[in-house]
Design a protein around this motif. Sequence first.
Motif, PDB file in Angstrom:
ATOM      1  N   VAL A   1       9.214   9.523   0.244  1.00 19.87           N
ATOM      2  CA  VAL A   1       9.356   9.026   1.613  1.00 19.87           C
ATOM      3  C   VAL A   1       8.648   7.678   1.741  1.00 19.87           C
ATOM      4  N   LEU A   2       7.450   7.577   1.169  1.00 19.95           N
ATOM      5  CA  LEU A   2       6.732   6.295   1.199  1.00 19.95           C
ATOM      6  C   LEU A   2       7.451   5.238   0.373  1.00 19.95           C
ATOM      7  N   ARG A   3       7.873   5.592  -0.816  1.00 21.60           N
ATOM      8  CA  ARG A   3       8.558   4.629  -1.695  1.00 21.60           C
ATOM      9  C   ARG A   3       9.871   4.141  -1.098  1.00 21.60           C
ATOM     10  N   PHE A   4      10.598   5.037  -0.415  1.00 24.85           N
ATOM     11  CA  PHE A   4      11.870   4.664   0.205  1.00 24.85           C
ATOM     12  C   PHE A   4      11.677   3.965   1.544  1.00 24.85           C
ATOM     13  N   ASP A   5      10.420   3.876   2.003  1.00 23.90           N
ATOM     14  CA  ASP A   5      10.107   3.266   3.294  1.00 23.90           C
ATOM     15  C   ASP A   5      10.895   3.958   4.411  1.00 23.90           C
TER      16      ASP A   5
ATOM     17  N   TRP B   1       0.838  -1.212   0.000  1.00 21.26           N
ATOM     18  CA  TRP B   1       0.000   0.000   0.000  1.00 21.26           C
ATOM     19  C   TRP B   1       0.870   1.258   0.000  1.00 21.26           C
ATOM     20  N   ALA B   2       1.994   1.232   0.734  1.00 22.55           N
ATOM     21  CA  ALA B   2       2.881   2.396   0.786  1.00 22.55           C
ATOM     22  C   ALA B   2       3.546   2.627  -0.568  1.00 22.55           C
ATOM     23  N   GLN B   3       3.927   1.540  -1.241  1.00 22.88           N
ATOM     24  CA  GLN B   3       4.544   1.668  -2.560  1.00 22.88           C
ATOM     25  C   GLN B   3       3.546   2.249  -3.566  1.00 22.88           C
TER      26      GLN B   3
END
Length: 150
Positions: free
Chosen positions: A100-104, A36-38
């Motif tokens: 930020v979301l993609r990089f976790d 979901w974050a990706q």
Amino acid sequence: MMRWLDVPPVWLLACAVLAWAQGRFLSLGLGFGGTWAQLLGGLLVGAGLLLMLLAVHELRRQRTTVLPHRTPDRLVQSSIYSRSRNPIYLGDVLLLAGLVLRFDAVLALPLIPILTWVLERRFVIPEENRMRRKYRAEFARYEQKVRRWV
């Protein structure tokens, strides 16, 4: 030289590099939780890029500057500028949030309000002050009709 380094893409790049480094080297076992974050991150990156492209296209169409330290030749109020007075900066913030979301990079979340604050203080307020002086009543009407961010 410093004036050319003090532009929004440099601030965005610095924040993105910090977020990437935090996610890559200092995760401390924290994460957003996967798919979901990706997906959301990709959507935010895409939305940010789209906003920036629409805004730059409209500024070019109106034959005015995209450089933040210059006063525009025209007060652009059409297209995406009828929804946000600062769509490029809004795009910067959305892009960073998506990265930020993609990089976790959970610990990099504070970079989003920090970038927003820097953009507003270093670019938005001075730009609006220049336009307020140049366009007076026209800018006052625009300012009442269209919000600064969204």
